[in-house]
Scaffold this motif. Structure first.
Motif, mmCIF file in Angstrom:
data_model
loop_
_atom_site.group_PDB
_atom_site.id
_atom_site.type_symbol
_atom_site.label_atom_id
_atom_site.label_comp_id
_atom_site.label_asym_id
_atom_site.label_seq_id
_atom_site.Cartn_x
_atom_site.Cartn_y
_atom_site.Cartn_z
ATOM 1 N N PHE A 142 -30.617 5.768 -7.189
ATOM 2 C CA PHE A 142 -30.957 5.535 -8.356
ATOM 3 C C PHE A 142 -31.085 6.253 -9.622
ATOM 4 C CE2 PHE A 142 -32.890 3.170 -4.815
ATOM 5 C CZ PHE A 142 -32.441 1.822 -5.056
ATOM 6 N N GLU A 143 -30.553 5.717 -10.641
ATOM 7 C CA GLU A 143 -30.459 6.468 -11.900
ATOM 8 C C GLU A 143 -31.902 6.758 -12.566
ATOM 9 O OE1 GLU A 143 -28.248 6.158 -16.285
ATOM 10 O OE2 GLU A 143 -28.530 4.463 -15.020
ATOM 11 N N ASN A 144 -32.881 5.842 -12.413
ATOM 12 C CA ASN A 144 -34.156 5.997 -13.022
ATOM 13 C C ASN A 144 -35.095 5.989 -12.124
ATOM 14 O OD1 ASN A 144 -32.987 6.008 -15.650
ATOM 15 N ND2 ASN A 144 -32.619 3.755 -15.619
ATOM 16 N N TRP A 145 -34.887 5.724 -10.716
ATOM 17 C CA TRP A 145 -35.973 5.562 -9.604
ATOM 18 C C TRP A 145 -36.146 6.861 -8.630
ATOM 19 C CZ3 TRP A 145 -36.312 0.800 -5.789
ATOM 20 C CH2 TRP A 145 -37.583 0.602 -5.548
ATOM 21 N N ARG A 163 -37.312 -4.306 -10.455
ATOM 22 C CA ARG A 163 -37.042 -3.499 -11.357
ATOM 23 C C ARG A 163 -35.759 -3.566 -12.142
ATOM 24 N NH1 ARG A 163 -38.707 1.545 -11.009
ATOM 25 N NH2 ARG A 163 -36.779 2.378 -11.569
ATOM 26 N N SER A 165 -32.251 -3.713 -14.357
ATOM 27 C CA SER A 165 -31.013 -3.073 -13.652
ATOM 28 C C SER A 165 -30.768 -1.759 -14.475
ATOM 29 C CB SER A 165 -29.948 -4.271 -14.394
ATOM 30 O OG SER A 165 -28.534 -3.685 -14.350
ATOM 31 N N GLU A 166 -30.474 -1.130 -13.145
ATOM 32 C CA GLU A 166 -29.701 0.305 -13.482
ATOM 33 C C GLU A 166 -28.676 0.765 -12.625
ATOM 34 O OE1 GLU A 166 -32.687 3.100 -11.565
ATOM 35 O OE2 GLU A 166 -33.695 1.272 -10.798
ATOM 36 N N LYS A 167 -28.042 1.873 -12.988
ATOM 37 C CA LYS A 167 -27.047 2.255 -12.444
ATOM 38 C C LYS A 167 -27.318 2.809 -11.082
ATOM 39 C CE LYS A 167 -24.725 5.643 -14.308
ATOM 40 N NZ LYS A 167 -24.038 6.322 -15.313
ATOM 41 N N ARG A 177 -24.467 -1.512 -10.753
ATOM 42 C CA ARG A 177 -25.655 -1.715 -11.464
ATOM 43 C C ARG A 177 -26.501 -2.781 -10.539
ATOM 44 N NH1 ARG A 177 -26.443 0.392 -16.187
ATOM 45 N NH2 ARG A 177 -28.196 -0.896 -16.563
#
Length: 756
Positions: A142-145, A163, A165-167, A177
């Motif tokens: 996860f990009e931000n997790w 959570r 949407s993230e890349k 995403r």
């Protein structure tokens, strides 16, 4: 000049403006109603349609979230997915993985589904099981997790977490995403024992609101309860959430808002879910959002423009049609009204108004003058009849009063009235109080005053019938008695013989004058018929006594035509008679004697030597030639004498008028009383002698006096006007301007400057 008036007419402009105002009121009302009903309705429809689309997105997303929650609930109660069954042996673990795969297929937005038993180091999915370390390091990065946060969230979250949407990097080579939905199970328990992770493909989720934008550019945002972005879908725009976030910060209520973002007007549709507090936002350029409104406005503009064009065309046509009569009046005024209209700075209606007022005043004055002159003209007509001025019926018929006085199949006779001197003038005026016409049984009588003779002549028109002599006699007696009883006036009446043709009235007048000569014998107050005189004298003469009387009377009146006719008739009578020379000479001497007596009575000069020359005649032809010449000379002398009397009377009247013209009450009646005349006779006499009527003469005197005092004195204009006999100042000002072209004040200013 006319073309300029036609194009730049202020009256036409006022017509156009008035019609335009009348037209614009319903047009504005109609335009307002159309705008309200069309534009506003279209705008509301657009807003409602977009709100409906967003509502559909919300319902679709909420539906999917309910599906996910339902899946999580079913997993929590599925005995095959308990911790014991999953960990028991390979066979049960395999069944659990198969069951998870079946649950994943229950929703179209789930890319993958994971089951984690809290406190464990292994995580289960539809594809198998793996350790957390391997899951985070290899399968899903996860990009931000971060790893620690991830482990903390799946082990400790007490409630569902979505959570944003993230890349996410998958298997170290593919990126997608995802939105991650973390759901603790079982629900509504203080200490959940496991957690379900739903890996939601953002693309699959945003495809739910693909129809919201359609072919338009813009963005769709899904926000959590804290207005943080969960997912977004953009089309043909570079707009990102952070550029919209500040505008959304203060929005609380569902609705449509307009913001200026990055220098462009944006329409933002905002919808908040009461179920989970999520917000759904659509942002697109206002020009596209309200494209139908713009089209409707454009359509409305062209409709109103068409209506305005048609309306203005009709206004110009109607205004021109309404102005056409005014233009015609202006053209007539400019061509026929002394040039003043062309110089005037007034608008057409004011100028027409002033022209009508001036014309009405002039016509009123003209009518008054005509009314005042009618009696004078009637008397003039009657006077010409008495003098025998009409030589033929054709000449007589050309006179405008012919039809009024002359009747077909009628007989005409002249009566002369001589009043006693003490009451003569008053009695003469009293014959016809307020009128110059009397009606009696059998006819009408029209009066005319003979100024120099001091008598009143009545031209009597007898209707068709017999016994004319008796009717005339009855009328004369009735008139005689009326004057004596009502006015106390003794009148002597001389009556000529009836005649059948109106052009012979002059002969009846001469006969009436001859009858009046016998007043000395018949006495004052007598009624004398010319026929009775002839009956008394006919036996004494060989020629017609009637002709002799006519001859003598025509000499006294200076009527050369009648005198020559009567003389020729008497001499012809002598020619025709077969008598002795002695008797012929006696008759000739009698004619000479009649001439001598007539000359002696008239006091027109000394003709004694001419009379003696007549006595030496050698033949009737010689006598006729000499008498004809003498008659012409005598008639000329009589006319000259009458003219001298006219001039003397005229000079007296003019002098009186000049002395008293400043009196505002000076009028025809006052002057007539002063000179013992009737008003109608004085009016006729004044017109004949001065060439203008009495009123015009007084007015000209006053105008000239005003002009003199304007230039030679410093008196106020009002005082000058009042001093010359005018009470109506404004009427005089209008009259002065009409005659002089300027007002009294302008006249004083203009000519005073010129003289300096």
């Amino acid at each position: 000049m006319m073309a300029a008036k036609k194009v730049f007419s202020m009256t036409l402009v006022k017509y156009i403006l008035s019609f335009s105002l009348i037209f614009s009121i319903p047009l504005l009302i109609m335009g307002g109603l159309m705008y309200k009903n069309m534009v506003m309705n279209v705008k509301k429809e657009i807003e409602a349609a977009n709100m409906d689309k967003l509502q559909q997105v919300k319902e679709a997303v909420e539906g999917q979230m309910k599906v996910l929650q339902h899946i999580a609930a079913k997993i929590s109660y599925d005995p095959r997915l308990t911790s014991y069954m999953v960990r028991n042996d390979i066979y049960t673990a395999k069944e659990a993985i198969t069951e998870l795969d079946r649950y994943k297929e229950s929703s179209g937005i789930i890319d993958d589904l994971f089951l984690f038993f809290r406190g464990d180091s292994t995580i289960y999915s539809s594809r198998g099981l793996t350790s957390l370390a391997t899951f985070l390091d290899r399968y899903y990065k996860f990009e931000n997790w971060g790893s620690d946060t991830f482990i903390q969230d799946i082990n400790g979250t007490p409630r569902p977490i979505m959570r944003p949407s993230e890349k996410v990097e998958i298997n170290n080579y593919e990126e997608k995403r995802y939105l991650t939905y973390v759901v603790p199970i079982p629900f509504n328990q203080d200490v959940p024992f496991s957690t379900v992770l739903f890996m939601i493909n953002e693309t699959l989720l945003t495809n739910l609101f693909e129809h919201v934008l359609g072919e338009k550019s813009g963005s769709v945002f899904i926000l959590d309860e804290n207005k943080k972005l969960l997912a977004t879908k953009s089309k043909k725009t570079s707009l990102v959430f952070r550029e919209v976030a500040d505008s959304l910060h203060n929005i609380q209520d569902t609705g449509v808002y307009n913001f200026r973002i990055n220098g462009e007007e944006q329409s933002v549709v905002y919808l908040r879910s009461e179920l989970n507090g999520w917000s759904y936002v659509v942002s697109m350029p206002t020009s596209q959002f309200l494209a139908r409104v713009v089209e409707t406005k454009t359509l409305l503009f062209y409709v109103l423009l068409s209506l305005t064009s048609v309306g203005l065309t009709l206004i110009i046509l109607l205004s021109n049609r309404q102005y056409k009569p005014i233009r015609g009046l202006m053209q007539y005024i400019q061509h026929n009204w002394s040039g003043e209209a062309e110089k005037s700075t007034k608008n057409e209606l004011e100028l027409i108004h002033d022209t009508l007022v001036t014309t009405f005043d002039s016509n009123q004055q003209l009518r008054e003058q005509v009314d005042a002159q009618l009696p004078v003209l009637r008397e003039r007509f009657l006077t010409d009849l008495l003098k025998g001025s009409f030589k033929s019926k054709e000449e007589l018929q050309k006179n405008p009063f012919y039809q009024e006085f002359i009747a077909s199949d009628a007989s005409y006779i002249v009566m002369l009235l001589a009043m006693e001197k003490e009451r003569g003038e008053d009695g003469q005026r009293a014959v016809f109080t307020g009128s110059t016409q009397l009606s009696f049984a059998g006819g009408e009588a029209y009066a005319v005053e003979l100024i120099h003779e001091g008598t009143l002549a009545l031209v009597v028109v007898m209707n068709e019938g017999n016994d004319i002599h008796h009717k005339v006699q009855s009328f004369a007696k009735e008139l005689h008695k009326s004057l004596e009883d009502k006015q106390g006036v003794q009148a002597t009446i001389g009556i000529g013989t009836p005649c059948a043709e109106p052009e012979q009235i002059g002969i009846s007048f001469i006969e009436a004058s001859a009858a009046m000569e016998y007043k000395m014998k018949a006495g004052v107050g007598s009624i004398i018929f010319f026929e009775d005189i002839m009956a008394l004298q006919e036996h004494a003469f060989y020629y017609s006594v009637e002709e002799q009387v006519r001859f003598m009377q025509s000499l006294k009146q200076g009527n050369e035509t009648v005198a020559h006719e009567a003389l020729a008739a008497m001499l012809q009578s002598i020619y025709d008679k077969s008598v002795s020379i002695l008797l012929v000479r006696c008759m000739c001497f009698d004619i000479i004697n009649a001439v001598f007596k007539t000359i002696s009575q008239m006091n027109v000069g000394d003709y004694s030597h001419r009379i003696r020359g007549l006595l030496e005649f050698q033949s009737l032809q010689e006598l006729e030639n000499r008498l004809t010449e003498l008659v012409s000379e005598i008639c000329g002398a009589v006319q000259s004498l009458n003219e001298n009397k006219n001039m003397a009377l005229r000079d007296d009247i003019v002098q009186f008028v000049h002395e008293h013209f400043r009196n505002y009450d000076l009028g025809l009646d006052q002057v007539a009383v002063r000179f013992h005349l009737s008003a109608s006779s004085l009016s006729r006499y004044f017109k004949e002698q001065m060439g203008s009527n009495f009123t015009e003469y007084i007015s000209d005197l006053r105008i000239e006096e005003v002009k003199r005092e304007l230039l030679q004195t410093n008196k106020s204009i009002q005082a000058i006007i009042q001093d010359v006999g005018y009470e109506d100042i404004s009427q005089f000002r209008r009259k002065f301007k009409k005659l002089e072209g300027v007002t009294p004040a302008q006249y004083r200013s203009l000519y005073t400057k010129n003289s300096q």
